[in-house]
Design an enzyme around this catalytic site. Structure first.
Site, PDB file in Angstrom:
ATOM      1  N   ASP A 109       0.838  -1.186   0.000  1.00 50.30           N
ATOM      2  CA  ASP A 109       0.000   0.000   0.000  1.00 50.30           C
ATOM      3  C   ASP A 109       0.882   1.249   0.000  1.00 50.30           C
ATOM      4  O   ASP A 109       1.848   1.343   0.770  1.00 50.30           O
ATOM      5  CB  ASP A 109      -0.887  -0.025   1.247  1.00 50.30           C
ATOM      6  CG  ASP A 109      -1.802   1.170   1.346  1.00 50.30           C
ATOM      7  OD1 ASP A 109      -2.648   1.346   0.456  1.00 50.30           O
ATOM      8  OD2 ASP A 109      -1.663   1.936   2.322  1.00 50.30           O
TER       9      ASP A 109
ATOM     10  N   GLU B 114       1.593  -0.377  -5.057  1.00 50.57           N
ATOM     11  CA  GLU B 114       0.773   0.791  -5.352  1.00 50.57           C
ATOM     12  C   GLU B 114       1.774   1.958  -5.363  1.00 50.57           C
ATOM     13  O   GLU B 114       2.108   2.510  -4.325  1.00 50.57           O
ATOM     14  CB  GLU B 114      -0.291   0.993  -4.286  1.00 50.57           C
ATOM     15  CG  GLU B 114      -1.241   2.144  -4.595  1.00 50.57           C
ATOM     16  CD  GLU B 114      -2.251   2.382  -3.481  1.00 50.57           C
ATOM     17  OE1 GLU B 114      -3.409   2.717  -3.794  1.00 50.57           O
ATOM     18  OE2 GLU B 114      -1.883   2.246  -2.297  1.00 50.57           O
TER      19      GLU B 114
END
Length: 690
Positions: A338, A375
């Site tokens: 993330d 990401e």
């Protein structure tokens, strides 16, 4: 104080490690003059046994350690910094504050846990989080093996452990709903669907109270530990059972030939901004674990109040040790990072050209056969898509999502960008230096509209989150097709269904690795909410009894996935459009062969390519125009006297919209083909020698 037998112990392994007739405890504490180990008799114990460590024998370099006889697995514990060497700016030392072990394998949030009280100075013994001593050595993995699917045959299924089975429609008993064990019960569904990996939203222990008043943190992007599985996802209530249940789930998924990828959050913690709770890292060494600005305040490149300093040696070690733990002890197959761009920032928050933590993860031999997904951006504006350091990283391709959405929606000037996304985004991932699976392609994910909401809403509807609809992205590139939200208009619903099928076909056929979101295969809706981080209710849960359009979508998607995913019971005797696009020269077409229209007002594109593995010519036509079009088909390049056969046409009524794998394809005898408005057509021509 304690009457237990103590010895120096060691810091060769951080955390709580059963050894001999007791447990070795070790923790980072470079700025501590003395430390206290707290041993609790129960979850509600407010008067723990205190072991004071201040002699040199318990202190090595930056670490504190002790071996305590008679302490076994199941013991509750925490730490306190009794005395600090320095209270320099930016520190948050509190001699009365019970702190979690950063390396703790099990975290307990008892009924009396209170996040807000942990933000206040003074003792939190009456409401603190606690660790549990664990012993992982005796679990029976049986003959567990990693599936190791190549990215070229992978389909990733982004899934929330609780949301997957929590809805009563799952048919599971209450105690199994929303749990790791509940996932096991639904493995046959995943097998039938045809996905090859589940990507689990965060399962590190997180703080459910990290949300606005009256809400709970549902997504889990709020970790309070990087080694402990989230206990509330276990069907068993024992302190040690959660670890076994998580491993049972991994083992069962592996037996079903499904990989397990964890969505990991190494960019921030649940401690929030400077006014947030002191749970662990902030109370141990704020300046080591977090990036601080020139005024010694928390930076916020995560958008969640703080930013982990991945460049600090201790934090870097913690991250890499955490990854190795989940790989070696818990047998997971990969990680999705993330806001991975944060890992490239230094201790002051500035981007680095050669970030050490990203380099270390990329080259770590113990992670050599794991999948690494990034990401590649953060909330501070750092955008590294196509620029992540290291050859092994694969990236969520946000450009793919946005450009495909805009093309299908009917925006002008999108044909060229759409073509580029189809063939692996060579403008982002240079084909001479990157393999074609650098791009992780997706249309929808947890963060944003579901696929059905993408075709049902023009704007977000996040009022239920309690933030006056300010939260969530405004740039969704969505279209409601005439009515905002649910409608009884059969024509609009049929068009929405067709558009949803178009998205799926494009995602599955494009060069790269496709990811789909839980429930998009059955047209799950969040009623227009594109930020359900705090919605632990049916808005976010998977409905196992979809309506008519959802059942129709499930049939289509299941048939479509059979053309992509590895199915052990079926040989690879079918064509691969994605392989054709990867390995061959592509001819582009418009309504007429070899005459593509790249103009601003164009909304159509055709292509043909050749799959050498199966000796098959492939043709696809994408009509994002709002009228039907009759196209002239190019002759099959490797079978000039052959005829095209239809694999799918989203403009046709079911079941003619897709030919099941292994069934006879409808032959196209004419050189012309009529495409419906807003539809996708895929044709093949097999060589006569087959």
């Amino acid at each position: 104080m304690t009457t237990r037998k103590l010895s120096a112990g060691h810091c060769r392994q951080l955390g709580a490690t059963p050894e001999g007739h007791g447990t070795n405890f070790a923790i980072w504490g470079r700025l501590a003059k003395s430390m206290e180990l707290l041993l609790f008799s129960s979850e509600k114990d407010e008067h723990p046994e205190v072991i004071l460590l201040k002699e040199q024998e318990y202190h090595s370099g930056y670490y504190w350690h002790v071996h305590v006889s008679g302490v076994n697995a199941g013991q509750l514990y925490a730490w306190r910094v009794k005395e600090a060497l320095s209270n320099r700016p930016g520190t948050h030392f509190d001699p009365e504050k019970a702190l979690l072990d950063p390396y703790g394998r099990r975290i307990v949030l008892s009924e009396n846990y209170d996040r807000q009280l942990s933000a206040k100075s003074g003792s939190n013994l009456h409401c603190c989080a606690k660790n549990v001593v664990t012993d992982l050595r005796h679990y029976d993995w049986e003959d567990d093996h990693y599936p190791r699917h190549p990215l070229s045959r992978s389909v990733i299924y982004e899934m929330h452990v609780r949301g997957f089975t929590q809805d009563p429609s799952s048919g599971l008993p209450d105690y199994l709903r929303g749990t790791y064990a509940g996932v096991i019960e639904k493995i046959p569904y995943l097998q039938e669907l045809g996905i090859t990996a589940v990507e689990l939203l965060p399962i590190f222990q997180f703080d459910p109270q990290d949300a606005r008043p009256g809400k709970s943190n549902y997504w889990g992007y709020s970790p309070i530990g990087f080694f402990a599985p989230h206990a509330e996802y276990a069907s068993v209530g024992s302190h040690l059972g959660v670890l076994d249940e998580f491993r049972d789930m991994v083992k069962a998924l592996h037996k079903a030939n499904i990989e397990v990828i964890l969505d990991v959050v190494y960019n921030h913690t649940a401690e929030g901004g400077d006014d947030g709770p002191v749970l662990c890292f902030r109370g141990l060494d704020n300046d080591a674990f977090y990036t601080l600005d020139e005024n010694y305040h928390s930076t916020n490149y995560s958008g969640c109040g703080n930013t982990l300093d991945a460049s600090h040696p201790m934090t870097k070690k913690m991250i890499t040790d955490s990854l190795r733990f989940w790989r070696e002890e818990m047998h997971v197959d990969g990680f999705r990072f993330d806001l991975a761009a944060i890992l490239s920032r230094d201790g002051y928050g500035q981007p680095m050209n050669d970030p050490p933590t990203i380099r270390t993860i990329d080259g770590d031999y113990s992670l050599a056969d794991t999948k690494l997904f990034a990401e590649a951006w953060d909330a501070g504006g750092l955008y590294l898509v196509g620029r992540m350091v290291g050859d092994r990283w694969r990236e969520w391709n946000g450009r793919f999502r946005d450009d495909v959405r805009r093309f299908i929606k009917g925006d002008n000037g999108m044909v060229s960008a759409f073509a580029t996304r189809l063939i692996g985004s060579p403008d982002i991932y240079h084909p001479e230096y990157s393999d074609p699976y650098k791009s992780l392609n997706f249309i929808a994910c947890h963060d944003g509209f579901t696929l059905w909401d993408l075709v049902s809403y023009n704007r977000k509807h996040n009022e239920a989150n309690g933030e006056d609809n300010r939260d969530g992205s405004n740039d969704n590139y969505s279209w409601n097709h005439g009515v905002e939200g649910p409608t009884g208009d059969a024509k609009i619903n049929a068009l929405r269904l067709r558009q949803a099928k178009n998205f799926f076909v494009i995602n599955l056929m494009s060069v790269g690795t496709p990811m789909i979101q839980m429930g998009d295969e059955t047209l799950r809706t969040q009623r227009g909410n594109n930020n359900v981080y705090c919605q632990d209710n049916p808005i976010s849960w998977l409905n196992w009894q979809p309506e008519l359009y959802g059942r129709e979508m499930l049939r289509f998607v299941t048939e479509l996935l059979r053309y992509r995913a590895v199915l052990k019971e079926e040989p690879r005797s079918f064509f691969s459009l994605e392989q054709a696009l990867e390995n061959a020269t592509i001819d582009w077409h418009g309504v007429q062969p070899f005459q593509p229209d790249w103009s601003e007002n164009s909304h159509v594109l055709g292509l043909s390519a050749y799959d050498p593995t199966h000796d098959v010519d492939v043709y696809a036509f994408f009509n994002a125009w709002w009228e039907p079009l009759t196209v002239t088909l190019p002759p099959p390049a490797h079978s000039p006297h052959g005829h095209w056969k239809r694999v799918c046409d989203t403009g046709l009524l079911p079941p003619a919209d897709i030919t099941p794998l292994g069934c006879d394809y409808a032959e196209i005898l004419s050189s012309e083909y009529k495409t419906a408005s807003r539809s996708v057509v895929v044709l093949i021509c097999q060589n006569h020698s087959q």
